[in-house]
Enzyme design. Structure first.
Site, PDB file in Angstrom:
ATOM      1  N   HIS A 206       0.797  -1.112   0.098  1.00 41.38           N
ATOM      2  CA  HIS A 206      -0.055  -0.022  -0.017  1.00 41.38           C
ATOM      3  C   HIS A 206       0.902   1.209   0.020  1.00 41.38           C
ATOM      4  O   HIS A 206       1.778   1.471   0.877  1.00 41.38           O
ATOM      5  CB  HIS A 206      -0.972   0.069   1.203  1.00 41.38           C
TER       6      HIS A 206
ATOM      7  N   TYR B  22     -10.081   5.763   5.453  1.00 43.51           N
ATOM      8  CA  TYR B  22     -10.468   6.277   6.758  1.00 43.51           C
ATOM      9  C   TYR B  22     -11.398   7.322   6.815  1.00 43.51           C
ATOM     10  O   TYR B  22     -11.341   8.433   6.270  1.00 43.51           O
ATOM     11  CB  TYR B  22      -9.014   6.666   7.687  1.00 43.51           C
TER      12      TYR B  22
ATOM     13  N   PRO C 267      -6.261   0.923  17.699  1.00 38.90           N
ATOM     14  CA  PRO C 267      -6.011   0.522  16.574  1.00 38.90           C
ATOM     15  C   PRO C 267      -6.018   1.395  15.299  1.00 38.90           C
ATOM     16  O   PRO C 267      -5.441   1.124  14.332  1.00 38.90           O
ATOM     17  CB  PRO C 267      -6.901  -0.815  16.305  1.00 38.90           C
TER      18      PRO C 267
ATOM     19  N   LYS D  53      -0.485   0.533  14.771  1.00 42.10           N
ATOM     20  CA  LYS D  53       0.872   0.473  15.593  1.00 42.10           C
ATOM     21  C   LYS D  53       0.938  -0.731  16.300  1.00 42.10           C
ATOM     22  O   LYS D  53       2.325  -0.858  16.482  1.00 42.10           O
ATOM     23  CB  LYS D  53       1.008   1.756  16.357  1.00 42.10           C
TER      24      LYS D  53
ATOM     25  N   TYR E 271       2.649   7.072   9.946  1.00 46.98           N
ATOM     26  CA  TYR E 271       1.969   5.949   9.732  1.00 46.98           C
ATOM     27  C   TYR E 271       2.938   4.822   8.863  1.00 46.98           C
ATOM     28  O   TYR E 271       2.858   3.567   9.206  1.00 46.98           O
ATOM     29  CB  TYR E 271       1.031   6.132   8.485  1.00 46.98           C
TER      30      TYR E 271
END
Length: 399
Positions: A72, A201, A294, A298, A386
């Protein structure tokens, strides 16, 4: 029994540590309270940071991940019916993430350990860690109805929040920091191809939603729900209807694919850190020392950072006689842990709607999202966090 490193827990952290030590020529024994089938089907995280991917390759444990994992190169933020893609490589100098389920990581590491590594004992319940402040700490465990003792030079507790390892740190030396959130995640697996090739998201007035995946044919999705929600109260039509509403967009080219649900569960949301992460020759790793909500993906990656830090420090001590990196284990890990806690908290409060949220709170969330999508510096901070915080101080300086 005697070994150099006793590892409690055969989750991804304990298994990876055993693999790294084996590759370095250091003996270990892994104790796991559950059976192999349970460990290999335990559903957890599915996003691997760049550093985690690199460590798995370094450990010779990435062949199937590289064949079947899904790279990704960004995520999509969705809010106010808008879509915005965060391009990881463009913002981080080429770093990205990999979608590859924790269950698959465990399967790969178990197979390697049983074929090449030291003892991996399933259904071996650790009962107590003693002598952590001596040169020969011990793990008392029960297997096949009999109690035994594993004598070690070092013990690494990878046994999760409810394990016995953390209890071996004297209460007077322990400090804990935590926050609980008034909502949870309802997670589902569905036999349907993902509706987007990267994670989405979504911040919505009805609550947060996340669209993810496990494979090219399996969708993973989450909905923000009240804490204490019973998943049995959410039938499939209700779940798909809510995902449709929270993922809504003005883009007519995008639609959410529906399919049969194969699993439904609820995950509580909390932040937790135990300091220190080391006492004598006992080292805590993963959920035994810290938990993150979550939202920032991480948890697994922090555990990988912990055991990689320990393995490198132990090898350095063996090769040079210098114990300074082992002595610095807790401080080194905690720098990374607190950055991950910061990011996970920021992502959680950015995207979830609190039960008592006011119109002012809503506008602040939208302003934060607008800042990320219009200011490269803010977007870069998200992308760097991220894709992963450095594993070591040396790596931090190099970046």
């Amino acid at each position: 029994m005697r070994t150099t490193v006793g590892i409690i827990g055969a989750g991804p952290a304990g298994l990876l540590l055993a693999r790294l030590l084996h590759r370095a020529g250091i003996e270990s024994v892994v104790l796991e309270s559950r059976d192999r089938a349970y460990v290999e089907r335990r559903q957890r995280a599915g996003i691997l940071e760049q550093g985690t991917v690199d460590v798995l390759r370094e450990a010779g444990a990435a062949a199937r991940m590289d064949r079947e994992g899904l790279p990704h190169h960004g995520i999509e933020l969705r809010f106010d019916r808008r879509r915005h893609r965060v391009d990881f490589p463009a913002l981080t100098g080429g770093r990205s993430v990999m979608a590859y389920a924790q269950t698959e990581v465990c399967k790969d590491l178990i197979a390697l350990q049983l074929a090449e590594g030291g003892p991996l004992l399933f259904e071996a319940e650790a009962l107590e860690v003693t002598g952590a402040d001596t040169t020969s700490p011990r793990v008392r465990f029960r297997r096949e109805g009999r109690e035994s003792t594993l004598v070690c030079d070092y013990v690494v507790g990878c046994d999760g929040f409810w394990g016995v390892s953390r209890a071996a740190v004297p209460e007077g030396l322990s400090r804990t920091f935590e926050r609980t959130y008034p909502f949870a995640w309802l997670g589902v697996l569905a036999d349907v191809a993902p509706s987007h090739d990267e994670l989405v998201y979504a911040r919505h007035e009805r609550g947060f939603a996340l669209l993810s995946m496990r494979s090219p044919t399996v969708t993973r999705a989450y909905l923000q729900v009240p804490d204490g929600t019973d998943p049995r109260d959410w039938a499939a039509p209700r779940i798909w209807d809510e995902l449709d509403r929270r993922l809504e967009t003005d883009d007519p080219a995008w639609t959410l694919r529906h399919g049969p649900l194969t699993a439904t569960s609820v995950t509580p949301m909390r932040s937790y850190v135990h300091e220190p992460m080391r006492h004598g020759r006992l080292f805590l790793a993963g959920d035994a020392a810290h938990i993150v909500p979550p939202t920032g993906a991480k948890g697994l990656n922090l555990a990988v950072g912990d055991v990689t830090t320990f393995a490198r420090a132990l090898v350095h001590h063996r090769d040079t006689g210098d114990p300074s990196r082992l002595d610095a284990y807790s401080a080194t890990c905690l720098r990374r842990v607190w950055q991950a806690e910061r990011f996970s908290y920021a992502m959680t409060t950015l995207l979830h709607r609190a039960p008592d949220a006011t119109p002012f709170d809503d506008r602040i969330q939208l302003a934060r999202l607008d800042r990320i999508t219009t200011a490269r510096s803010a977007e870069t901070d998200l992308a760097e966090a991220y894709t992963g915080f450095p594993l070591t101080p040396t790596e931090r300086k190099s970046r």
